[in-house]
Each structure stands twice: as C-alpha cells, then as structure tokens.
Design a protein around this motif. Sequence first.
Motif, PDB file in Angstrom:
ATOM      1  N   MET A   1       7.129  62.215   4.672  1.00  0.00           N
ATOM      2  CA  MET A   1       6.774  62.492   6.065  1.00  0.00           C
ATOM      3  C   MET A   1       6.009  61.308   6.642  1.00  0.00           C
ATOM      4  SD  MET A   1       4.593  65.714   7.572  1.00  0.00           S
ATOM      5  CE  MET A   1       4.124  65.767   9.301  1.00  0.00           C
ATOM      6  N   THR A   2       6.333  60.924   7.860  1.00  0.00           N
ATOM      7  CA  THR A   2       5.676  59.787   8.496  1.00  0.00           C
ATOM      8  C   THR A   2       4.204  60.096   8.738  1.00  0.00           C
ATOM      9  OG1 THR A   2       7.753  59.279   9.601  1.00  0.00           O
ATOM     10  CG2 THR A   2       5.783  58.204  10.441  1.00  0.00           C
ATOM     11  N   SER A   3       3.367  59.092   8.532  1.00  0.00           N
ATOM     12  CA  SER A   3       1.926  59.261   8.687  1.00  0.00           C
ATOM     13  C   SER A   3       1.444  58.584   9.971  1.00  0.00           C
ATOM     14  CB  SER A   3       1.211  58.652   7.474  1.00  0.00           C
ATOM     15  OG  SER A   3      -0.183  58.718   7.630  1.00  0.00           O
ATOM     16  N   TYR A   4       0.554  59.270  10.679  1.00  0.00           N
ATOM     17  CA  TYR A   4      -0.026  58.727  11.909  1.00  0.00           C
ATOM     18  C   TYR A   4      -1.547  58.884  11.824  1.00  0.00           C
ATOM     19  CZ  TYR A   4       4.798  59.885  13.314  1.00  0.00           C
ATOM     20  OH  TYR A   4       6.161  60.014  13.379  1.00  0.00           O
ATOM     21  N   PRO A   5      -2.200  58.132  10.940  1.00  0.00           N
ATOM     22  CA  PRO A   5      -3.623  58.382  10.654  1.00  0.00           C
ATOM     23  C   PRO A   5      -4.556  58.267  11.856  1.00  0.00           C
ATOM     24  CG  PRO A   5      -2.878  56.296   9.676  1.00  0.00           C
ATOM     25  CD  PRO A   5      -1.666  57.030  10.124  1.00  0.00           C
ATOM     26  N   LYS A   6      -4.384  57.247  12.669  1.00  0.00           N
ATOM     27  CA  LYS A   6      -5.286  57.068  13.811  1.00  0.00           C
ATOM     28  C   LYS A   6      -5.076  58.172  14.849  1.00  0.00           C
ATOM     29  CE  LYS A   6      -5.581  52.018  13.311  1.00  0.00           C
ATOM     30  NZ  LYS A   6      -7.030  51.973  13.013  1.00  0.00           N
ATOM     31  N   THR A   7      -3.810  58.482  15.117  1.00  0.00           N
ATOM     32  CA  THR A   7      -3.505  59.536  16.087  1.00  0.00           C
ATOM     33  C   THR A   7      -3.968  60.890  15.568  1.00  0.00           C
ATOM     34  OG1 THR A   7      -1.555  58.292  16.796  1.00  0.00           O
ATOM     35  CG2 THR A   7      -1.678  60.599  17.461  1.00  0.00           C
ATOM     36  N   ASP A   8      -3.709  61.164  14.288  1.00  0.00           N
ATOM     37  CA  ASP A   8      -4.110  62.440  13.703  1.00  0.00           C
ATOM     38  C   ASP A   8      -5.621  62.636  13.788  1.00  0.00           C
ATOM     39  OD1 ASP A   8      -1.514  63.074  13.103  1.00  0.00           O
ATOM     40  OD2 ASP A   8      -1.648  62.527  10.979  1.00  0.00           O
ATOM     41  N   ARG A 185       5.164  58.625  27.567  1.00  0.00           N
ATOM     42  CA  ARG A 185       5.178  57.754  26.391  1.00  0.00           C
ATOM     43  C   ARG A 185       3.872  57.894  25.610  1.00  0.00           C
ATOM     44  NH1 ARG A 185       8.741  53.648  25.595  1.00  0.00           N
ATOM     45  NH2 ARG A 185       7.106  52.530  24.480  1.00  0.00           N
ATOM     46  N   GLY A 186       3.937  57.456  24.356  1.00  0.00           N
ATOM     47  CA  GLY A 186       2.783  57.580  23.479  1.00  0.00           C
ATOM     48  C   GLY A 186       1.608  56.692  23.839  1.00  0.00           C
ATOM     49  N   GLU A 187       1.882  55.577  24.521  1.00  0.00           N
ATOM     50  CA  GLU A 187       0.771  54.703  24.918  1.00  0.00           C
ATOM     51  C   GLU A 187      -0.202  55.434  25.842  1.00  0.00           C
ATOM     52  OE1 GLU A 187       4.305  51.999  24.068  1.00  0.00           O
ATOM     53  OE2 GLU A 187       3.979  53.921  25.075  1.00  0.00           O
ATOM     54  N   ALA A 188       0.341  56.266  26.728  1.00  0.00           N
ATOM     55  CA  ALA A 188      -0.515  57.054  27.626  1.00  0.00           C
ATOM     56  C   ALA A 188      -1.292  58.097  26.830  1.00  0.00           C
ATOM     57  CB  ALA A 188       0.334  57.733  28.703  1.00  0.00           C
ATOM     58  N   ILE A 189      -0.639  58.692  25.840  1.00  0.00           N
ATOM     59  CA  ILE A 189      -1.324  59.675  24.991  1.00  0.00           C
ATOM     60  C   ILE A 189      -2.519  59.017  24.307  1.00  0.00           C
ATOM     61  CG2 ILE A 189      -1.091  61.131  22.946  1.00  0.00           C
ATOM     62  CD1 ILE A 189       1.869  61.531  23.712  1.00  0.00           C
ATOM     63  N   ALA A 190      -2.322  57.802  23.786  1.00  0.00           N
ATOM     64  CA  ALA A 190      -3.398  57.078  23.102  1.00  0.00           C
ATOM     65  C   ALA A 190      -4.606  56.908  24.015  1.00  0.00           C
ATOM     66  CB  ALA A 190      -2.888  55.716  22.627  1.00  0.00           C
ATOM     67  N   GLY A 191      -4.339  56.547  25.261  1.00  0.00           N
ATOM     68  CA  GLY A 191      -5.430  56.335  26.206  1.00  0.00           C
ATOM     69  C   GLY A 191      -6.242  57.594  26.447  1.00  0.00           C
ATOM     70  N   TYR A 192      -5.557  58.727  26.642  1.00  0.00           N
ATOM     71  CA  TYR A 192      -6.271  59.978  26.909  1.00  0.00           C
ATOM     72  C   TYR A 192      -7.008  60.479  25.665  1.00  0.00           C
ATOM     73  CZ  TYR A 192      -3.909  60.089  31.404  1.00  0.00           C
ATOM     74  OH  TYR A 192      -3.466  59.769  32.669  1.00  0.00           O
ATOM     75  N   LEU A 193      -6.430  60.261  24.484  1.00  0.00           N
ATOM     76  CA  LEU A 193      -7.128  60.649  23.255  1.00  0.00           C
ATOM     77  C   LEU A 193      -8.407  59.834  23.098  1.00  0.00           C
ATOM     78  CD1 LEU A 193      -4.168  60.943  20.694  1.00  0.00           C
ATOM     79  CD2 LEU A 193      -5.429  62.824  21.769  1.00  0.00           C
ATOM     80  N   GLU A 194      -8.333  58.554  23.407  1.00  0.00           N
ATOM     81  CA  GLU A 194      -9.526  57.706  23.296  1.00  0.00           C
ATOM     82  C   GLU A 194     -10.601  58.109  24.305  1.00  0.00           C
ATOM     83  OE1 GLU A 194      -8.312  53.457  21.429  1.00  0.00           O
ATOM     84  OE2 GLU A 194      -7.841  53.703  23.545  1.00  0.00           O
ATOM     85  N   MET A 195     -10.187  58.702  25.413  1.00  0.00           N
ATOM     86  CA  MET A 195     -11.151  59.169  26.406  1.00  0.00           C
ATOM     87  C   MET A 195     -11.788  60.500  26.012  1.00  0.00           C
ATOM     88  SD  MET A 195      -9.125  58.260  29.954  1.00  0.00           S
ATOM     89  CE  MET A 195     -10.415  58.861  31.055  1.00  0.00           C
ATOM     90  N   GLY A 196     -11.256  61.119  24.955  1.00  0.00           N
ATOM     91  CA  GLY A 196     -11.863  62.354  24.474  1.00  0.00           C
ATOM     92  C   GLY A 196     -10.971  63.576  24.481  1.00  0.00           C
ATOM     93  N   ALA A 197      -9.732  63.456  24.998  1.00  0.00           N
ATOM     94  CA  ALA A 197      -8.821  64.596  25.008  1.00  0.00           C
ATOM     95  C   ALA A 197      -8.512  65.038  23.579  1.00  0.00           C
ATOM     96  CB  ALA A 197      -7.526  64.232  25.723  1.00  0.00           C
ATOM     97  N   ARG A 327       4.795  57.856  17.238  1.00  0.00           N
ATOM     98  CA  ARG A 327       4.912  56.465  16.789  1.00  0.00           C
ATOM     99  C   ARG A 327       4.361  55.502  17.842  1.00  0.00           C
ATOM    100  NH1 ARG A 327       9.837  56.632  16.164  1.00  0.00           N
ATOM    101  NH2 ARG A 327      10.519  55.552  18.042  1.00  0.00           N
ATOM    102  N   GLN A 328       4.703  55.743  19.104  1.00  0.00           N
ATOM    103  CA  GLN A 328       4.201  54.904  20.189  1.00  0.00           C
ATOM    104  C   GLN A 328       2.679  54.983  20.288  1.00  0.00           C
ATOM    105  OE1 GLN A 328       6.367  56.660  23.375  1.00  0.00           O
ATOM    106  NE2 GLN A 328       8.304  55.644  22.881  1.00  0.00           N
ATOM    107  N   CYS A 329       2.156  56.192  20.131  1.00  0.00           N
ATOM    108  CA  CYS A 329       0.712  56.382  20.189  1.00  0.00           C
ATOM    109  C   CYS A 329       0.023  55.661  19.038  1.00  0.00           C
ATOM    110  CB  CYS A 329       0.396  57.874  20.163  1.00  0.00           C
ATOM    111  SG  CYS A 329      -1.371  58.265  20.310  1.00  0.00           S
ATOM    112  N   GLU A 330       0.551  55.838  17.837  1.00  0.00           N
ATOM    113  CA  GLU A 330      -0.049  55.198  16.655  1.00  0.00           C
ATOM    114  C   GLU A 330       0.006  53.675  16.777  1.00  0.00           C
ATOM    115  OE1 GLU A 330      -2.000  55.411  12.931  1.00  0.00           O
ATOM    116  OE2 GLU A 330      -1.575  56.930  14.453  1.00  0.00           O
ATOM    117  N   ASP A 331       1.117  53.145  17.242  1.00  0.00           N
ATOM    118  CA  ASP A 331       1.234  51.691  17.401  1.00  0.00           C
ATOM    119  C   ASP A 331       0.233  51.162  18.437  1.00  0.00           C
ATOM    120  OD1 ASP A 331       3.264  51.702  15.577  1.00  0.00           O
ATOM    121  OD2 ASP A 331       4.896  51.478  17.032  1.00  0.00           O
ATOM    122  N   ALA A 332       0.063  51.932  19.508  1.00  0.00           N
ATOM    123  CA  ALA A 332      -0.887  51.516  20.560  1.00  0.00           C
ATOM    124  C   ALA A 332      -2.308  51.502  20.012  1.00  0.00           C
ATOM    125  CB  ALA A 332      -0.788  52.454  21.758  1.00  0.00           C
TER     126      ALA A 332
END
Length: 336
Positions: A1-8, A185-197, A327-332
């Motif tokens: 199974m693919t791992s997404y440690p930072k996103t997870d 896209r996942g890049e937007a998800i990364a931004g909102y997660l970093e803001m606290g979502a 994948r896009q989120c993890e890469d970002a």
Amino acid sequence: MTSYPKTDALMARGRDFLGTDHAILCGAMSWVSERNLVSAISNAGGFGVIACGAMTPELLDAEIAATKAMTDKPFGVNLITMHPQLFDLIKVCGRHGVGHVVLAGGIPPKGSVEAIKAFDAKVIVFAPTLALAKKLLRSGADALVIEGMEAGGHIGPVSTSVLAQEFLPELAEDYVVFVAGGIGRGEAIAGYLEMGASGVQLGTRFACATESIAHPDFKKAFFRAKARDAEASVQVDPRLPVIPVRALKNKGTDAFTAKQREVAGILDTGSIEMLEAQLQIEHYWAGALRRAVIDGDVENGSLMAGQSVGMVTQEEPAADIIAALMRQCEDALARR
C-alpha cells in the motif's frame, strides 16, 4: 500500500474522526452521491456521503441498506435541515447505526443534533460565519465544514481561501474542521492541512468518477467545461431568500430565474408561507438535477458544478482520484 507519511500526519485528527485511511470526504451531490459512488469512495479509503436530498424515509432506508451491502467501511448521510420529515430521516439513520450525519442547508432545527447524538453518531455541520460556527460547535456539533463560494450546488458569498484564513486559526486547535469549495488537486489540500484543517471535502472532482451513475452526457458537459462556465444563480426577489446555486450555464439556469419569479408571485398572493416557497424552490432543484444527472438532459436540467470543474477531464475510478490527490498532496508537502 502506498504511504503518505506527511499527509497522514496532518490528516490524523480527521482520519480518526471519520474512521478512514484518508480524511477526504465526498460532498453530497443529489442523484450522484448514491450507493455506487459512496461505497466506491469509502472502499478506496475516503469517506462517502449519501445525499438524502428530497428522499422519503423509505427511500433513504433502502439507500443506506444498499450502501452497507457494498462496503463495510464508514460512510455518512447528508440531511437537509428544511426537509419536512427530518426527524423521521434521523430515525432511519439511527436504525442503521449510521456513524456520521451531516446537517446541511441551514441552521439545525431544535432537537435535531440531540436526536442524532442519541444513537452515538457524530454530527457534522456547515456554518457561513465564524460566530455561528462557534455556536453550533458549543451546542453539540462534532465537526464543521467550511465551504467557499467556489463550490458547486448551494453556496455562500465568501471564497474558500478567505473562510480558511478566518476560521482555521480560531477553531482548528480545538475542533475538527474540513475545508471545501474549489478543491481539485492535492497541492490545495496540502495548503489547507498546513493551515490547520483536519481534512477536506470535494464534490465536483468525484462527480464524473467511473462509479458515478451520472448520465454520459452529464459527464461530457463537465469534461468540456472551464472554471468560468460554473456560474452562480441570481436572486430575483429580495423577499425570497433563495440560496445561490453554482451550476454550468444552460437553458435550465434561465428557467430557474423564471421559477423564482413564479414562486415570488404566489408568495404575493399570500396563499403560501415562506417555508413552503423555499421548499418549492428546493423541489425545483431536485427535479432539474434529476433531468441532467439521470436523464442526460444537459440543456434544460441543472448541471451543478464547482469552479474546479475545469480540472475534471476524464472518467476515472474513485480510487484513482483519491490516490492522485494524496500523491499530489504528499509531493507538495515534501517540497516544502
């Protein structure tokens, strides 16, 4: 199974709340978010949500049962607060042991949150203002979705990016908050997660999934569309508090303007109350959506779509969509 440690790690709170691998909800889209798409999203590690819309309790009962037969993963049910049989629908959810109920379309009526929590389900709400969000969360809601005006379907007046900046610093530390509206896209998800979502909700991105029962012509309309084609409806009469709806412009958009005038005229006669007038509008949307989604009448039906529609270019399995977003989120995050 693919791992997404930072996103997870950033999704940990949302994942725990939903009981899923990924804190990605599918927004409830009438006629689209039914057993096939909901189960596919949940089976892929996301969180599918049945759109109850104008369903009767009997129809919702059958839909939940059918969905449970297709997945053993968590999924939720979205209920419209102005539904005349709201409490009967809540009882149906309770009988099936639904774990999460989303209350949408307005302020939850008195006793509804308590009725849901009585069978140990989690309550997810929407709020257009920070003050209302705090009130709802203090009153028993377990999680909040902040949805910007870029979203498809019923929308508020403020953009997702502004709502996120206003709500997340105030709420994210103490509450589960999901961000929605215009996410493709996942890049937007990364931004909102970093803001606290705690996670995100997407609708338009999943509307044309392989498992979506939407008519092929409905999907083709999405593939052709650009962001600017998804327009918000215009309120004709200020006395009729119609929530704006974002959809692809077609003859159905013009027909809705005419419908507003018709309902406002009936309101003038005093033969119906305001709530009945609003329900007539909601029933119009339910019928117009069905014509587009099920019958494929993309000229006269309602093509509800968010501004992220330009990023929907082909049919893909729900699992592939979720994998691409992760994948896009993890890469970002890895590039930070």
